[in-house]
Design an enzyme around this catalytic site. Structure first.
Site, PDB file in Angstrom:
ATOM      1  N   HIS A 103      -4.289  -9.119 -53.151  1.00 12.96           N
ATOM      2  CA  HIS A 103      -3.282  -8.611 -52.137  1.00 12.96           C
ATOM      3  C   HIS A 103      -3.268  -9.734 -51.064  1.00 12.96           C
ATOM      4  O   HIS A 103      -4.158 -10.475 -50.936  1.00 12.96           O
ATOM      5  CB  HIS A 103      -3.984  -7.279 -51.295  1.00 12.96           C
ATOM      6  CG  HIS A 103      -2.933  -6.833 -50.290  1.00 12.96           C
ATOM      7  ND1 HIS A 103      -2.568  -7.332 -48.956  1.00 12.96           N
ATOM      8  CD2 HIS A 103      -2.160  -5.754 -50.622  1.00 12.96           C
ATOM      9  CE1 HIS A 103      -1.632  -6.421 -48.621  1.00 12.96           C
ATOM     10  NE2 HIS A 103      -1.535  -5.442 -49.497  1.00 12.96           N
ATOM     11  N   ASP A 129      -1.778  -0.263 -55.511  1.00 13.92           N
ATOM     12  CA  ASP A 129      -0.742  -0.148 -56.687  1.00 13.92           C
ATOM     13  C   ASP A 129      -1.626   0.073 -57.934  1.00 13.92           C
ATOM     14  O   ASP A 129      -1.018   0.895 -58.687  1.00 13.92           O
ATOM     15  CB  ASP A 129       0.077  -1.236 -56.903  1.00 13.92           C
ATOM     16  CG  ASP A 129       0.838  -1.523 -55.574  1.00 13.92           C
ATOM     17  OD1 ASP A 129       0.710  -2.395 -55.048  1.00 13.92           O
ATOM     18  OD2 ASP A 129       1.468  -0.605 -55.014  1.00 13.92           O
TER      19      ASP A 129
HETATM   20  C1  MLT Z   1       2.383  -2.442 -48.635  1.00 18.67           C
HETATM   21  O1  MLT Z   1       1.568  -1.492 -48.380  1.00 18.67           O
HETATM   22  O2  MLT Z   1       3.433  -2.622 -48.119  1.00 18.67           O
HETATM   23  C2  MLT Z   1       1.712  -3.581 -49.856  1.00 18.67           C
HETATM   24  O3  MLT Z   1       0.055  -3.343 -49.800  1.00 18.67           O
HETATM   25  C3  MLT Z   1       2.175  -4.955 -49.672  1.00 18.67           C
HETATM   26  C4  MLT Z   1       1.913  -5.655 -48.278  1.00 18.67           C
HETATM   27  O4  MLT Z   1       1.346  -4.885 -47.323  1.00 18.67           O
HETATM   28  O5  MLT Z   1       2.148  -6.678 -48.316  1.00 18.67           O
END
Ligand code: MLT
Length: 425
Positions: free
Chosen positions: A307, A364
């Site tokens: 992430h 995800d």
């Molecule tokens: C999100 O929840 O939007 C995703 O984990 C992506 C992010 O936070 O960059």
């Protein structure tokens, strides 16, 4: 601790203020840098650049902390509901029981959409991806509610726009699915809660009664809570920058839906399942595929791991992984790709290659497995993410408008041709 930073350049020293947030995050305010020094900063992907100050969501990537308006994601996932969390994100505090009841009832009054929306829907071929249909139907709200085009109208008018899109998003999502499978659409049933109504619109058929399984509805509610906001991610930044031009809430949300569609963002949950399905088709040898992920000459990319912000673990993935186990057990679903997913996770958490690169399962990775167990088709996974993220987009758009933030217009460093004469012909 100094509240100033200094840049030394061309024998000049420029002093810049350092601001500190309520969780001790610090930022150099460069708003005057170009005027004083002629310098700009550059940071592709904005990995080190803050776009705003916000009171909505706090996350700490090193410690795996995620809080909505100060409440931990763990507490909210366990004790709250998606509608209550939506109110919290948008209006800043948990609603009183009366406020929550009013909010829920207001939403129920607006779940129905104009019949002419069906004409727009019928214009899409059945193989249209539901995300494209969803963003189009959301944009169509600007036509059915033209007064919503002015985002500077009264707070009451903005609240009406907020209620309308919260109420109609599940209807649009379910109708996009029905269009894809070629089934007649279902109208909302306001006797049901938010998630149960969505499931019934998605799955009930004219010839059958659809019984809501509370396990499924509760799991969906938890998933939506976990996706409700995530500070300045790609789609939220899109909503804010589109809204900064004074585009309407609906136009800004539609832009956010399209940003979320990308496989590097909200589309990752669909890409994870497709990856797991491919591994299963290939025999399910997780060691083989993790070796491919490590081979820089191999085009295979591991989806659902790592992430941008979380450096040790994604707190949402921890909650979703447990929910996945609970839901599959309660539903008696034995999904072989869950075993493959756990095999990949065990490999990633054990192998120094992945540990060194902070490649651990993110939100995800497991969300797609639950959506599958709930009977939601893979092409609808990112639509589910959009339904969950809607209150976060609304809250962030509202904060940006209330703070009267300037139009977003980044600078650049030009690297193209210098001036050259137009050729004589
Ligand atoms: C999100 O929840 O939007 C995703 O984990 C992506 C992010 O936070 O960059």
């Amino acid at each position: 601790m100094s509240d100033k930073a200094h840049i030394n350049f061309n024998d000049q020293t420029y002093e810049l203020p350092v601001i500190e947030g309520s969780e001790n995050e610090k930022a150099i305010d460069i708003s005057k840098l170009r005027g004083e020094s002629g310098l700009i900063t550059i940071d592709p992907g904005f990995k080190n650049t803050g776009s705003t100050k916000s009171e909505i969501t706090f996350l700490d990537g090193e410690k795996g902390i995620l809080r909505y308006r100060g409440y931990s994601i763990e507490d909210l996932a366990e004790k709250s509901s998606f509608i209550e969390v939506s109110y919290l994100l948008i209006y800043g505090d948990l609603p009183t029981p009366e406020q929550l009841s009013d909010f829920e009832n207001e939403i129920k009054l607006h779940t129905l959409v104009h019949e002419d929306i069906k004409k727009i829907l019928e214009g899409f071929p059945s193989n249209a991806h539901p995300m494209g249909v969803l963003s189009s139907l959301v944009t169509s709200l600007t036509a059915f509610y033209p007064k919503s085009l002015d985002p500077n109208r009264s707070a009451e008018a903005v609240d009406r726009s907020i209620i309308r899109i919260l109420a109609k998003m599940p209807t649009f999502a379910a109708w996009a699915y029905k269009n894809e499978v070629g089934h007649p659409v279902n109208y909302p049933d306001n006797n049901l809660d938010y998630c149960s109504n969505f499931l019934k619109m998605m799955f009930s058929l004219p010839s059958e009664n659809y019984d809501i399984d509370p396990v499924v509805a509760n799991a969906l509610d938890k998933l939506l809570i976990l996706h409700a906001d995530h500070e300045q991610n790609c789609s939220t930044s899109t909503v804010r920058i589109v809204g900064s031009s004074h585009a309407s809430l609906y136009a800004s949300i539609s832009a956010g839906i399209n940003a979320l569609w990308g496989p590097l963002h909200g589309g990752a949950n669909q890409a994870v399942i497709e990856m797991l399905e491919n591994i299963k088709k290939d025999g399910g040898d997780t060691k083989k595929w993790m070796a491919k992920a490590k081979d820089k000459d191999d085009p295979f990319r591991l989806m659902g791991f790592g992430h941008r912000v979380y450096k040790n673990f994604d707190p949402r993935a921890k909650i979703i992984k447990k929910a996945a186990d609970d839901v599959l057990e309660k539903l008696g679903v034995n999904d072989p790709i869950l075993d493959i997913a756990k095999g990949l996770e065990e490999e990633a958490l054990r192998d120094q290659y992945f540990v060194d690169r902070k490649l651990y399962p993110n939100v995800d990775f497991y969300s797609g497995i639950i959506y599958r167990a709930l009977g939601i088709p893979v092409e609808m996974f990112t639509v589910m993410f959009a339904i969950g993220r809607l209150p976060g987009w609304i809250a962030q758009w509202k904060e940006m408008r209330e703070n009267n933030e300037p139009i977003g217009r980044p600078r650049q460093v030009y690297t193209g041709h210098n001036v050259r004469p137009y050729p004589n012909k």
